[in-house]
Design a protein around this motif. Structure first.
Motif, short mmCIF file in Angstrom:
data_model
loop_
_atom_site.label_atom_id
_atom_site.label_comp_id
_atom_site.label_asym_id
_atom_site.label_seq_id
_atom_site.Cartn_x
_atom_site.Cartn_y
_atom_site.Cartn_z
N ASN A 123 48.20 35.16 25.42
CA ASN A 123 48.77 36.21 24.66
C ASN A 123 47.79 36.79 23.92
N GLU A 124 46.54 36.98 24.20
CA GLU A 124 45.65 37.82 23.24
C GLU A 124 45.49 37.05 21.82
N GLN A 125 45.53 35.80 21.66
CA GLN A 125 45.41 35.21 20.45
C GLN A 125 43.90 34.85 20.11
N LYS A 126 43.28 35.93 19.54
CA LYS A 126 41.94 35.70 19.47
C LYS A 126 41.77 35.19 18.04
N ARG A 127 40.44 35.03 17.61
CA ARG A 127 40.56 34.10 16.33
C ARG A 127 41.17 35.12 15.26
N LEU A 128 41.75 34.40 14.33
CA LEU A 128 42.48 35.01 13.18
C LEU A 128 41.53 35.56 12.06
N ARG A 129 41.44 36.73 11.86
CA ARG A 129 40.42 37.19 10.90
C ARG A 129 41.24 37.86 9.78
N SER A 130 42.01 37.17 9.07
CA SER A 130 42.87 37.74 7.88
C SER A 130 42.89 36.73 6.94
N GLY A 131 42.79 37.31 5.57
CA GLY A 131 42.80 36.52 4.44
C GLY A 131 44.30 36.57 3.86
N LYS A 132 45.12 37.24 4.50
CA LYS A 132 46.53 37.07 3.98
C LYS A 132 47.51 36.32 4.84
N ASP A 134 50.68 36.15 5.16
CA ASP A 134 51.88 36.91 5.72
C ASP A 134 51.37 37.44 7.01
N VAL A 135 50.19 37.85 7.01
CA VAL A 135 49.45 38.46 8.48
C VAL A 135 49.36 37.44 9.56
N VAL A 136 48.92 36.31 9.20
CA VAL A 136 48.65 35.26 9.95
C VAL A 136 49.98 34.73 10.75
N LEU A 137 50.97 34.43 9.64
CA LEU A 137 52.28 34.02 10.04
C LEU A 137 52.91 35.01 10.88
N GLY A 138 52.74 36.48 10.75
CA GLY A 138 53.35 37.32 11.45
C GLY A 138 52.81 37.39 12.93
N ARG A 139 51.35 37.08 13.07
CA ARG A 139 50.76 37.04 14.30
C ARG A 139 51.33 35.81 15.17
N PHE A 140 51.59 34.47 14.53
CA PHE A 140 52.31 33.43 15.14
C PHE A 140 53.59 33.75 15.64
N PHE A 141 54.17 34.49 14.80
CA PHE A 141 55.75 34.68 15.09
C PHE A 141 55.85 35.59 16.46
#
Length: 207
Positions: A123-132, A134-141
């Protein structure tokens, strides 16, 4: 411990078919090597088997015939190697559990592992490169929603027998070429859809 033994005939047939293709390919290569003179001695034939056939080395042997040197398959060795293919042994310490229940539970766990692997890798889930957060949770969702939709698609593909013709990746690749334009009025218009794409949508029950 109690052992439950299950046979998957389809899996066994696929494994044997793949092995047969590999053996045929190796026989063709060996025959060419002999014909072109790169293998001319018994020792050379044995060394070729040892270095080129990998895990199938016990399924081949070199011999001298009236026609000359030959590298041939060993049917008994092949039968012995494939005799246990397709079987699954599940061990449990539960006494009063039926084989059907054990198999269903095993398949459920296997399916969960496959879904998790799909979630991570497809699902194109590369490394999560965000310090926020909300952005990480949004990508997970979004990845979870994509996983649910993909699984629903696979179920429809299986029911419509599209799964026998297409892999999930190839089908998505075919459908992602569909484009739409939005008019200023807000109306959406689909661009031209190919015959193949229309047939896919029809079999999936999408109108």
């Amino acid at each position: 411990l109690h052992a439950h033994v299950f046979l998957n005939p389809a899996k066994r047939a696929d494994m044997v078919a793949d092995m047969e293709k590999t053996i045929l390919r190796l026989e063709e290569i060996a025959g060419k090597e002999i014909t072109e003179g790169r293998i001319s001695q018994m020792q050379e034939a044995r060394e070729w088997i040892e270095t080129h056939t990998g895990m199938l080395r016990k399924c081949f042997a070199a011999s001298e015939t009236k026609e000359g040197l030959r590298i041939r398959r060993l049917p008994r060795a092949i039968a012995l190697m494939t005799s246990n293919w397709g079987y699954t042994v599940i061990l449990t310490d539960e006494k009063k559990v039926s084989g059907d229940h054990i198999l269903e539970d095993y398949r459920s766990r296997d399916q969960i592992e496959k879904l998790f692997d799909m979630y991570k890798n497809e699902n194109e889930q590369k490394r999560l490169r965000s310090g926020k957060d909300d952005v990480v949770l949004g990508r997970f969702f979004l990845a979870f929603v994509a996983l649910v939709m993909r699984k629903a698609l696979e179920i429809r593909m299986r029911k419509s027998e599209l799964g026998k013709i297409w892999s999930t990746c190839d089908l998505l690749r075919e459908l992602k070429n569909i484009r739409a334009v939005h008019a200023q009025s807000g109306t959406r218009f689909l661009l031209e859809i190919t015959k193949k794409q229309r047939e896919i949508y029809k079999k999936l029950g999408v109108t």
